[in-house]
Write a protein that holds these residues in place. Structure first.
Motif, PDB file in Angstrom:
ATOM      1  N   PHE A   5      -6.586  -3.890  58.307  1.00 60.18           N
ATOM      2  CA  PHE A   5      -5.388  -3.101  58.572  1.00 60.18           C
ATOM      3  C   PHE A   5      -4.832  -2.558  57.261  1.00 60.18           C
ATOM      4  N   VAL A   6      -4.969  -1.240  57.077  1.00 55.94           N
ATOM      5  CA  VAL A   6      -4.478  -0.605  55.865  1.00 55.94           C
ATOM      6  C   VAL A   6      -3.012  -0.193  56.001  1.00 55.94           C
ATOM      7  N   GLU A   7      -2.474  -0.305  57.238  1.00 60.54           N
ATOM      8  CA  GLU A   7      -1.102   0.130  57.489  1.00 60.54           C
ATOM      9  C   GLU A   7      -0.060  -0.559  56.605  1.00 60.54           C
ATOM     10  N   PRO A   8      -0.123  -1.880  56.382  1.00 65.47           N
ATOM     11  CA  PRO A   8       0.871  -2.496  55.484  1.00 65.47           C
ATOM     12  C   PRO A   8       0.856  -1.900  54.076  1.00 65.47           C
ATOM     13  N   ALA A   9      -0.334  -1.602  53.571  1.00 65.86           N
ATOM     14  CA  ALA A   9      -0.431  -0.995  52.240  1.00 65.86           C
ATOM     15  C   ALA A   9       0.181   0.405  52.237  1.00 65.86           C
ATOM     16  N   ILE A  10      -0.039   1.151  53.311  1.00 62.96           N
ATOM     17  CA  ILE A  10       0.533   2.498  53.413  1.00 62.96           C
ATOM     18  C   ILE A  10       2.051   2.424  53.435  1.00 62.96           C
ATOM     19  N   CYS A  11       2.592   1.469  54.201  1.00 63.60           N
ATOM     20  CA  CYS A  11       4.059   1.342  54.312  1.00 63.60           C
ATOM     21  C   CYS A  11       4.689   0.937  52.982  1.00 63.60           C
ATOM     22  N   SER A 151      -6.781   6.211  52.417  1.00 62.67           N
ATOM     23  CA  SER A 151      -6.251   5.535  53.613  1.00 62.67           C
ATOM     24  C   SER A 151      -6.698   6.244  54.881  1.00 62.67           C
ATOM     25  N   PHE A 152      -6.628   7.581  54.894  1.00 64.86           N
ATOM     26  CA  PHE A 152      -7.073   8.324  56.070  1.00 64.86           C
ATOM     27  C   PHE A 152      -8.574   8.143  56.303  1.00 64.86           C
ATOM     28  N   ALA A 153      -9.368   8.171  55.221  1.00 68.45           N
ATOM     29  CA  ALA A 153     -10.805   7.939  55.364  1.00 68.45           C
ATOM     30  C   ALA A 153     -11.072   6.525  55.878  1.00 68.45           C
ATOM     31  N   TYR A 154     -10.290   5.559  55.425  1.00 74.31           N
ATOM     32  CA  TYR A 154     -10.400   4.166  55.882  1.00 74.31           C
ATOM     33  C   TYR A 154     -10.183   4.080  57.389  1.00 74.31           C
ATOM     34  N   ILE A 155      -9.200   4.826  57.876  1.00 68.08           N
ATOM     35  CA  ILE A 155      -8.882   4.805  59.307  1.00 68.08           C
ATOM     36  C   ILE A 155      -9.943   5.531  60.115  1.00 68.08           C
ATOM     37  N   VAL A 156     -10.411   6.675  59.603  1.00 69.37           N
ATOM     38  CA  VAL A 156     -11.443   7.432  60.318  1.00 69.37           C
ATOM     39  C   VAL A 156     -12.717   6.610  60.453  1.00 69.37           C
ATOM     40  N   ASP A 157     -13.021   5.763  59.461  1.00 67.56           N
ATOM     41  CA  ASP A 157     -14.191   4.885  59.549  1.00 67.56           C
ATOM     42  C   ASP A 157     -14.135   3.992  60.788  1.00 67.56           C
ATOM     43  N   VAL A 171      -0.070   8.282  64.197  1.00 69.41           N
ATOM     44  CA  VAL A 171       0.633   6.999  64.060  1.00 69.41           C
ATOM     45  C   VAL A 171       0.939   6.709  62.595  1.00 69.41           C
ATOM     46  N   ILE A 172      -0.024   6.997  61.718  1.00 70.55           N
ATOM     47  CA  ILE A 172       0.193   6.775  60.294  1.00 70.55           C
ATOM     48  C   ILE A 172       1.325   7.666  59.791  1.00 70.55           C
ATOM     49  N   ASP A 173       1.315   8.937  60.198  1.00 69.49           N
ATOM     50  CA  ASP A 173       2.405   9.829  59.807  1.00 69.49           C
ATOM     51  C   ASP A 173       3.742   9.339  60.369  1.00 69.49           C
ATOM     52  N   PHE A 174       3.706   8.757  61.571  1.00 67.62           N
ATOM     53  CA  PHE A 174       4.914   8.189  62.169  1.00 67.62           C
ATOM     54  C   PHE A 174       5.440   7.026  61.328  1.00 67.62           C
ATOM     55  N   LEU A 175       4.543   6.119  60.935  1.00 72.34           N
ATOM     56  CA  LEU A 175       4.951   4.996  60.085  1.00 72.34           C
ATOM     57  C   LEU A 175       5.491   5.484  58.746  1.00 72.34           C
ATOM     58  N   LEU A 176       4.842   6.503  58.190  1.00 71.17           N
ATOM     59  CA  LEU A 176       5.333   7.079  56.944  1.00 71.17           C
ATOM     60  C   LEU A 176       6.748   7.616  57.117  1.00 71.17           C
ATOM     61  N   GLY A 177       6.992   8.246  58.265  1.00 67.82           N
ATOM     62  CA  GLY A 177       8.318   8.796  58.525  1.00 67.82           C
ATOM     63  C   GLY A 177       9.386   7.732  58.657  1.00 67.82           C
ATOM     64  N   ILE A 178       9.059   6.648  59.361  1.00 63.52           N
ATOM     65  CA  ILE A 178      10.018   5.559  59.528  1.00 63.52           C
ATOM     66  C   ILE A 178      10.382   4.948  58.175  1.00 63.52           C
ATOM     67  N   VAL A 179       9.354   4.659  57.385  1.00 65.49           N
ATOM     68  CA  VAL A 179       9.587   4.021  56.089  1.00 65.49           C
ATOM     69  C   VAL A 179      10.336   4.953  55.143  1.00 65.49           C
ATOM     70  N   THR A 180       9.873   6.202  55.041  1.00 63.42           N
ATOM     71  CA  THR A 180      10.531   7.135  54.123  1.00 63.42           C
ATOM     72  C   THR A 180      11.940   7.465  54.581  1.00 63.42           C
ATOM     73  N   LEU A 215      -6.005  -6.121  47.033  1.00 66.29           N
ATOM     74  CA  LEU A 215      -7.023  -6.868  46.290  1.00 66.29           C
ATOM     75  C   LEU A 215      -7.529  -8.093  47.038  1.00 66.29           C
ATOM     76  N   PHE A 216      -6.621  -8.860  47.646  1.00 64.39           N
ATOM     77  CA  PHE A 216      -6.984 -10.181  48.153  1.00 64.39           C
ATOM     78  C   PHE A 216      -7.020 -10.295  49.680  1.00 64.39           C
ATOM     79  N   PHE A 217      -6.461  -9.333  50.395  1.00 64.87           N
ATOM     80  CA  PHE A 217      -6.402  -9.468  51.848  1.00 64.87           C
ATOM     81  C   PHE A 217      -7.109  -8.341  52.594  1.00 64.87           C
ATOM     82  N   LEU A 218      -7.157  -7.148  52.015  1.00 61.42           N
ATOM     83  CA  LEU A 218      -7.730  -6.004  52.726  1.00 61.42           C
ATOM     84  C   LEU A 218      -9.237  -5.966  52.547  1.00 61.42           C
TER      85      LEU A 218
END
Length: 461
Positions: A5-11, A151-157, A171-180, A215-218
């Motif tokens: 899950f790359v979403e936590p890193a994106i947020c 991150s987008f390439a990671y998700i497309v994989d 969804v990623i753009d949505f999360l970006l919007g909420i956080v920003t 580094l240690f979880f993803l």
């Protein structure tokens, strides 16, 4: 424990970057204001002693400050152009063979170094011109465009179904919007209650946590084969990177190649306008007659970030009743209306209301990314996003520099001219999208853009 899950890193990255942008702009504005003249700013006062009366001696002074801030932003952005272009293209192209994790790590290190330097610079009151050097060094490791591209390439994989890609990217753009949005809403209070030093320190802490997570979880979304671990020379590596880009277009059929080029052109021209005008909003709000303080700027940025949420909802609802290309048209034309309205906003209420036409601003970016992933092979996704990120980095820096220069040259006689120009420039991606519609209809290949691909072999024909 390794997770996918790359979403936590994106947020976390979005929180840090969305807080750093307004803080840096306002910090530079404050430093230039104080160093240009004898006007000091109290810690609990507005970001500037904004004058609305043109006969006031401060009025001409604040116009001069506006010009200097715009020109300094231009210099700072240009300093990171070349290293950002090179690092972004190399890291993302290389990720098709070496995995997505490395560009995520290196770009995170770059922004972490920059944030630590901002903290030290504000604490010791070093010359603000040193920000140019930190921007250059940070860009060598990649930038936010590199991080998002990986991150987008990671998700497309992970998304084999084509329709799932559109929703997942939205969804990623949505999360970006909420956080920003939440970050922008609180940015003014960070400055007012904590000051610049502690605010920059919070950004550095968030980026440190983000780096540790990657580094240690993803886990990497791509597994390397033993044949990919063969060491090659630097020259051979560069040849391979450019060869991958060449093959990205060569492997496509004539119709797909034309569509891919037009889609890339449409996205980059739209991105050019949206990114270029973004930092001008803060300068426009700081200037008279609005004279916003840091809290109002935070409110305005938060309202602007609602477009991520509304764009996600729009994509989710519109996908049931219209094609991707029609959603993109809606996003472009509503954004044009918002730009035209902003040019004539002279009151706080009007400046808040102009955010309404921007509700679908993010729709074209999300949908166009998804449309492009459907034209290339799964093994070419990293190269595709490398091309996109390369052009976004080039277009983004050029756009910010261009719009800052235009605003600096026109702020004295028409503060809203740059927004009117943006509305006109948005006709270019709209016309390009019309060409996409015509070509796909005549070629009979529009199925690739709005539905799932019949098979992966389609791209070979």
């Amino acid at each position: 424990m390794q997770i996918l899950f790359v979403e936590p890193a994106i947020c976390l990255s979005a929180f840090a970057m969305s807080l750093a942008a307004p803080l840096t702009t306002q910090y530079v504005y404050r430093r230039i204001w104080e160093e240009t003249g004898n006007y000091s700013i109290a810690p609990d006062s507005n970001i500037s002693e904004c004058a609305k009366n043109k006969s006031s001696p401060i009025f001409a002074f604040q116009e001069e400050v506006q010009k200097k801030v715009s020109l300094f932003n231009l210099q700072m952005d240009m300093s990171g152009l070349i290293p950002g272009l090179v690092s972004t293209f190399i890291l993302l192209s290389h990720s098709d063979r070496r995995g997505r994790k490395f560009p995520l790590v290196l770009s995170s290190v770059g922004v972490l170094v920059t944030s630590v330097w901002l903290c030290l610079l504000s604490y010791f009151a070093f010359p603000y011109q040193l920000l140019i050097a930190s921007t250059f060094i940070g860009a060598l490791c990649g930038n936010s465009t590199t991080f998002l591209g990986a991150s987008f390439a990671y998700i497309v994989d992970q998304c084999k179904e084509q329709k799932q890609r559109t929703i997942r990217i939205a969804v990623i753009d949505f999360l970006l919007g909420i956080v920003t949005g939440l970050t922008a809403l609180s940015s003014g209070y960070f400055i007012r209650e904590l000051g610049f030093v502690w605010s920059f320190l919070m950004i550095a802490v968030a980026l440190t946590v983000n780096l540790l997570y990657i580094l240690f979880f993803l886990d990497d979304s791509m597994k390397q084969s033993s044949s990919q671990n063969v060491s090659i020379s630097c020259t051979e590596g560069f040849k391979n990177l450019f060869y991958q880009t060449y093959m990205l277009f060569k492997n496509a059929s004539g119709e797909q190649r034309s569509l891919l080029c037009l889609l890339i052109f449409t996205m980059i021209t739209y991105f050019f306008v949206i990114i270029g005008i973004s930092p001008i909003f803060i300068l426009y709000e700081l200037n008279s007659p609005l004279c916003w303080d840091e809290v109002l700027i935070g409110y305005g940025s938060a309202l602007g970030s609602i477009s991520f949420l509304s764009s996600f909802l729009g994509i989710w609802l519109f996908s049931y009743c219209m094609e991707d290309i029609h959603m993109t048209f809606i996003g472009i034309f509503t954004t044009m209306v918002g730009m035209a309205m902003t040019a004539f906003a002279r009151t706080t209420l009007m400046m808040f209301l102009v955010r309404l036409p921007f509700l679908f601003t993010v729709v074209p970016l999300s949908v166009l990314r998804s449309m492009m992933t459907k034209v290339v092979r799964p093994t070419e996704q990293g190269t595709l996003f490398a091309c996109i990120a390369f052009l976004e980095t080039l277009g983004g820096v050029t756009a910010v520099s261009t719009f800052n220069g235009i605003y600096s040259a026109t702020v004295a006689w028409h503060k809203g001219f740059v927004f009117l120009l943006s509305a006109v420039l948005l006709l270019i991606p709209a016309i390009s999208l019309c060409a996409v519609k015509c070509i796909s209809r005549n070629a009979g290949s529009h199925v690739l853009l709005v539905q799932e691909e019949p098979s992966e072999d389609t791209s070979d024909r």
